[in-house]
Write a protein that holds these residues in place. Sequence first.
Motif, short mmCIF file in Angstrom:
data_model
loop_
_atom_site.label_atom_id
_atom_site.label_comp_id
_atom_site.label_asym_id
_atom_site.label_seq_id
_atom_site.Cartn_x
_atom_site.Cartn_y
_atom_site.Cartn_z
N ASN A 40 0.77 -1.28 0.08
CA ASN A 40 0.03 0.06 -0.15
C ASN A 40 0.85 0.93 0.23
O ASN A 40 0.62 2.13 0.91
N TYR A 41 1.71 1.54 -0.96
CA TYR A 41 3.06 2.60 -1.01
C TYR A 41 3.27 3.13 0.48
O TYR A 41 3.54 4.25 0.65
N ALA A 42 3.56 2.50 1.17
CA ALA A 42 4.08 3.03 2.93
C ALA A 42 5.04 2.80 2.57
O ALA A 42 6.42 2.29 1.76
N PRO A 43 5.42 4.53 2.73
CA PRO A 43 7.31 4.60 2.58
C PRO A 43 8.75 3.97 2.97
O PRO A 43 9.50 3.69 2.63
N TRP A 44 8.80 3.23 3.96
CA TRP A 44 9.41 2.95 5.11
C TRP A 44 9.23 1.27 4.89
O TRP A 44 10.34 0.00 5.10
N LYS A 45 8.44 0.84 3.40
CA LYS A 45 8.39 -0.57 3.42
C LYS A 45 9.39 -0.69 1.83
O LYS A 45 9.02 0.52 1.17
N CYS A 46 9.50 -2.36 1.52
CA CYS A 46 10.44 -1.54 -0.39
C CYS A 46 11.40 -1.16 -0.51
O CYS A 46 12.27 -0.52 -1.34
N GLU A 47 12.29 -0.62 0.99
CA GLU A 47 13.32 0.56 0.54
C GLU A 47 15.09 -1.06 0.14
O GLU A 47 15.18 0.04 -0.87
#
Length: 83
Positions: A40-47
């Motif tokens: 869900n486009y969380a900025p701390w994910k998928c780093e």
Amino acid sequence: MVSSNTASQEEMMINRVPLQWRDQCSALLIPLNKCRHRENYAPWKCEDERHTYEKCQYQDFLRRAKVLQKEKKAAALAGAEDE
């Protein structure tokens, strides 16, 4: 020149990669977009995926800048020879 980070046209169409993002790093963008959608486009994910994609973009920029610098140098030399 096709790098290992470039997805095929078919892969890009299937994953609906916009035309402006179909570059040397397109194969890294596909899993990044899937991760972003999943999280869900969380900025701390998928780093990790984002960092890998941004590093590829930076290296591609450096490559293109180097090519442009060589072209400018060659044009300057050709201009100096004409005089």
